[in-house]
Write an enzyme that holds these catalytic residues in place. Sequence first.
Site, mmCIF file in Angstrom:
data_model
loop_
_atom_site.group_PDB
_atom_site.id
_atom_site.type_symbol
_atom_site.label_atom_id
_atom_site.label_comp_id
_atom_site.label_asym_id
_atom_site.label_seq_id
_atom_site.Cartn_x
_atom_site.Cartn_y
_atom_site.Cartn_z
ATOM 1 N N ALA A 1 40.008 -36.869 76.313
ATOM 2 C CA ALA A 1 39.955 -36.110 77.567
ATOM 3 C C ALA A 1 41.227 -36.188 78.389
ATOM 4 O O ALA A 1 41.231 -35.782 79.550
ATOM 5 C CB ALA A 1 38.768 -36.596 78.408
ATOM 6 N N TYR B 1 41.404 -30.996 57.017
ATOM 7 C CA TYR B 1 40.942 -30.635 58.360
ATOM 8 C C TYR B 1 39.630 -29.867 58.281
ATOM 9 O O TYR B 1 38.676 -30.157 59.012
ATOM 10 C CB TYR B 1 42.007 -29.798 59.069
ATOM 11 C CG TYR B 1 41.589 -29.323 60.441
ATOM 12 C CD1 TYR B 1 41.484 -30.208 61.504
ATOM 13 C CD2 TYR B 1 41.311 -27.973 60.681
ATOM 14 C CE1 TYR B 1 41.097 -29.770 62.772
ATOM 15 C CE2 TYR B 1 40.923 -27.529 61.934
ATOM 16 C CZ TYR B 1 40.824 -28.430 62.977
ATOM 17 O OH TYR B 1 40.427 -28.004 64.221
#
Length: 294
Positions: A26, A179
Amino acid sequence: CFRSFYAKQWSSDIRLDGKTAIVTGANSGIGKATAKDLAMRGAHVVLACRDMEKAEKAVADIMREVESASVVAMKLDLADTKSICEFAENIYNTEQSLHFLINNAGVAICPYQTTADGFEMQFGVNYLGHFLLTYLLLDLLKYSAPSRVINLGSIAHLIGKINFEDVNSEKRYHATRAYAQSKLANTLFTRELARRVEDFGITAYAVDPGKVSTEIIRHLRRSLQLFLRTFAFVMKTPAEGSYTTLFCAVTPDLESGGYYRDCAPATCSRAASDDRTACKLWALSCQLLGICWD
């Protein structure tokens, strides 16, 4: 406004006073935008980040921009199971409840690396680290129910395949495929988690934020980075990229285990809907992490 054309706009006046949320990764991008919005709604937000200097700056930014914001930063390195365990212990020591666990952090298309525990970096951080974190915080999520777990996926899961014979890409590594595997794993994890925790008042959602202009492109070739930044006007801002996460956090009566894009249910790949694969991946994950999660 080009961004308004390409990104679906969304808003909600739902308040979250008295609620607690954890947002991983964050300190920037979608995670920071998510944390800021949750704080604006009155939630107490823990910014779980690897880089504490950037995390503290993000806290200062949010507190400056949001009056009476309740936000704190805590160290969490998803590439190290020891750090994940220490973070969970700190949460139990400092927080009395947990209503939203937003597994947002991620790395993308990076050169071959391994975590502190020997897992391929993208599979280890994007998926296994969050799997372990959710497991460790499950008791607090149960205690605080109704609670929600939101896992960040990607449209890249459409080309993903769980390579059970070489899940850590030790035999052969392709950055994009690794990924895609990690994001497929997150979607499968969400599906299986929802099934296992439905009796405890916990719901789970997989979120595709869309094409967002964030720091996650830092491992791409410079020419591709330049291209993406040149045409950033057709990509979502981090705030716009956070909309579907926030939609899944505050919207009542959403289907648990579902896959969401542009603030609405979306269709995921056939591989991401395979319950047998989800169950097999769950068992492998427990084996790799040395945990028992029935």
